[in-house]
Write a protein that holds these residues in place. Structure first.
Motif, PDB file in Angstrom:
ATOM      1  N   LEU A  35      39.291 -46.942  20.630  1.00 42.90           N
ATOM      2  CA  LEU A  35      38.200 -47.200  21.572  1.00 42.90           C
ATOM      3  C   LEU A  35      37.977 -46.031  22.535  1.00 42.90           C
ATOM      4  CD1 LEU A  35      38.909 -50.949  22.447  1.00 42.90           C
ATOM      5  CD2 LEU A  35      36.991 -50.052  21.121  1.00 42.90           C
ATOM      6  N   GLN A  36      39.016 -45.256  22.773  1.00 40.20           N
ATOM      7  CA  GLN A  36      38.905 -44.178  23.742  1.00 40.20           C
ATOM      8  C   GLN A  36      38.524 -42.842  23.121  1.00 40.20           C
ATOM      9  OE1 GLN A  36      39.000 -44.591  27.028  1.00 40.20           O
ATOM     10  NE2 GLN A  36      39.275 -46.789  26.669  1.00 40.20           N
ATOM     11  N   VAL A  37      38.917 -42.579  21.881  1.00 37.82           N
ATOM     12  CA  VAL A  37      38.733 -41.238  21.320  1.00 37.82           C
ATOM     13  C   VAL A  37      37.699 -41.188  20.196  1.00 37.82           C
ATOM     14  CG1 VAL A  37      41.117 -40.668  21.908  1.00 37.82           C
ATOM     15  CG2 VAL A  37      40.592 -41.493  19.601  1.00 37.82           C
ATOM     16  N   TRP A  38      37.286 -42.350  19.668  1.00 39.17           N
ATOM     17  CA  TRP A  38      36.329 -42.313  18.567  1.00 39.17           C
ATOM     18  C   TRP A  38      34.986 -41.770  19.041  1.00 39.17           C
ATOM     19  CZ3 TRP A  38      37.722 -43.111  13.640  1.00 39.17           C
ATOM     20  CH2 TRP A  38      36.715 -43.186  12.689  1.00 39.17           C
ATOM     21  N   PRO A  39      34.404 -40.812  18.307  1.00 42.00           N
ATOM     22  CA  PRO A  39      33.137 -40.214  18.771  1.00 42.00           C
ATOM     23  C   PRO A  39      31.981 -41.211  18.731  1.00 42.00           C
ATOM     24  CG  PRO A  39      33.712 -39.437  16.564  1.00 42.00           C
ATOM     25  CD  PRO A  39      34.894 -40.202  17.057  1.00 42.00           C
ATOM     26  N   LYS A  40      31.111 -41.095  19.711  1.00 38.64           N
ATOM     27  CA  LYS A  40      29.902 -41.909  19.829  1.00 38.64           C
ATOM     28  C   LYS A  40      30.202 -43.418  19.881  1.00 38.64           C
ATOM     29  CE  LYS A  40      26.927 -38.541  17.491  1.00 38.64           C
ATOM     30  NZ  LYS A  40      25.947 -38.332  16.395  1.00 38.64           N
ATOM     31  N   MET A  41      31.380 -43.741  20.417  1.00 36.57           N
ATOM     32  CA  MET A  41      31.743 -45.142  20.576  1.00 36.57           C
ATOM     33  C   MET A  41      31.105 -45.688  21.854  1.00 36.57           C
ATOM     34  SD  MET A  41      33.536 -47.809  19.524  1.00 36.57           S
ATOM     35  CE  MET A  41      34.771 -47.144  18.386  1.00 36.57           C
ATOM     36  N   PRO A  42      30.347 -46.784  21.790  1.00 38.27           N
ATOM     37  CA  PRO A  42      29.764 -47.331  23.015  1.00 38.27           C
ATOM     38  C   PRO A  42      30.858 -47.822  23.962  1.00 38.27           C
ATOM     39  CG  PRO A  42      29.481 -48.853  21.185  1.00 38.27           C
ATOM     40  CD  PRO A  42      30.004 -47.579  20.609  1.00 38.27           C
ATOM     41  N   SER A  43      30.517 -47.920  25.209  1.00 40.36           N
ATOM     42  CA  SER A  43      31.498 -48.356  26.204  1.00 40.36           C
ATOM     43  C   SER A  43      32.026 -49.747  25.862  1.00 40.36           C
ATOM     44  CB  SER A  43      30.855 -48.376  27.592  1.00 40.36           C
ATOM     45  OG  SER A  43      31.744 -48.952  28.532  1.00 40.36           O
TER      46      SER A  43
END
Length: 221
Positions: A35-43
């Protein structure tokens, strides 16, 4: 009394430590990192993010767990009144006897229903309060708080998932097997038989039989 469903944590068995600590802990760490490092992951705290997306799932699962709990507690099946088989025994708290099937399943599904309600409230509060927390001037403090919350939330979620698999295994497989397949530890003889040594000694006056050091004479033939 309101926290009675948490008594499921008092069920004791060596393998249960894997269900309660190891697997959920590893899963929580992996989920939080993604959840913290995946690219383009929404908040995760956004309206369409991770927490909001799970809310409908909890509403469905909560009803299923309550229905399963009702079925188990009211069923008159004789197999549910038997103790859990296997060795080491599955016990509850400081009790030495094996816990019964009905009690174990009631504790399990009661805990799962409680977890659904608890996670739903945690997610709802986080999504509601996130905009205000993001306005905190101390940015690092807000990030530490968010990551800590996600780690705790993911651990509880992962534990609920693993426990659900345990309940499904018991319903779909274990309860369908005949009782003759139950395995118990073989009895152990705490007083093994003593070896008896017998010696025969012959002399002029007659024969003497020695048994464990005690002798008795028989007349000579």
């Amino acid at each position: 009394m309101l926290l009675s469903p948490l008594k499921y944590w008092k069920v004791r068995h060596p393998v249960k430590r894997l269900w309660d600590i190891v697997f959920p802990g590893l899963s929580a760490i992996v989920l939080t990192v993604i959840l913290q490092v995946w690219p383009k992951m929404p908040s995760p705290f956004g309206a369409g993010g991770y927490l909001a997306g799970l809310q409908n799932l909890f509403a469905i699962l909560g009803g299923f767990f309550v229905a399963a709990l009702t079925l188990i507690s009211t069923s008159d099946a004789k197999s549910l009144n038997q103790p859990l088989a296997g060795w080491p025994r599955v016990t509850f708290g400081a009790e030495k006897a094996a816990i019964g099937r009905r009690r174990f399943l009631c504790l399990l599904f009661g805990y799962l229903a409680f977890s659904c309600f608890g996670l739903y409230l945690m997610g709802f509060a986080a999504v509601l309060l996130a905009p205000g927390i993001e306005s905190v001037r101390i940015q690092w403090l807000a990030e530490v708080g968010a990551n800590t919350f996600l780690l705790i939330y993911n651990f509880w979620l992962s534990h609920m998932f693993v426990t659900t698999l345990v309940g499904l295994h018991y319903f779909t497989d274990r309860l369908q097997r005949p009782d003759g397949e139950r395995r118990e530890r073989p009895p152990v003889d705490v007083h093994p038989p003593r070896r008896v040594g017998i010696a025969l000694r012959q002399g002029k006056a007659g024969r003497e039989i020695m048994v464990n050091g005690a002798g008795c004479k028989t007349p000579r033939r």
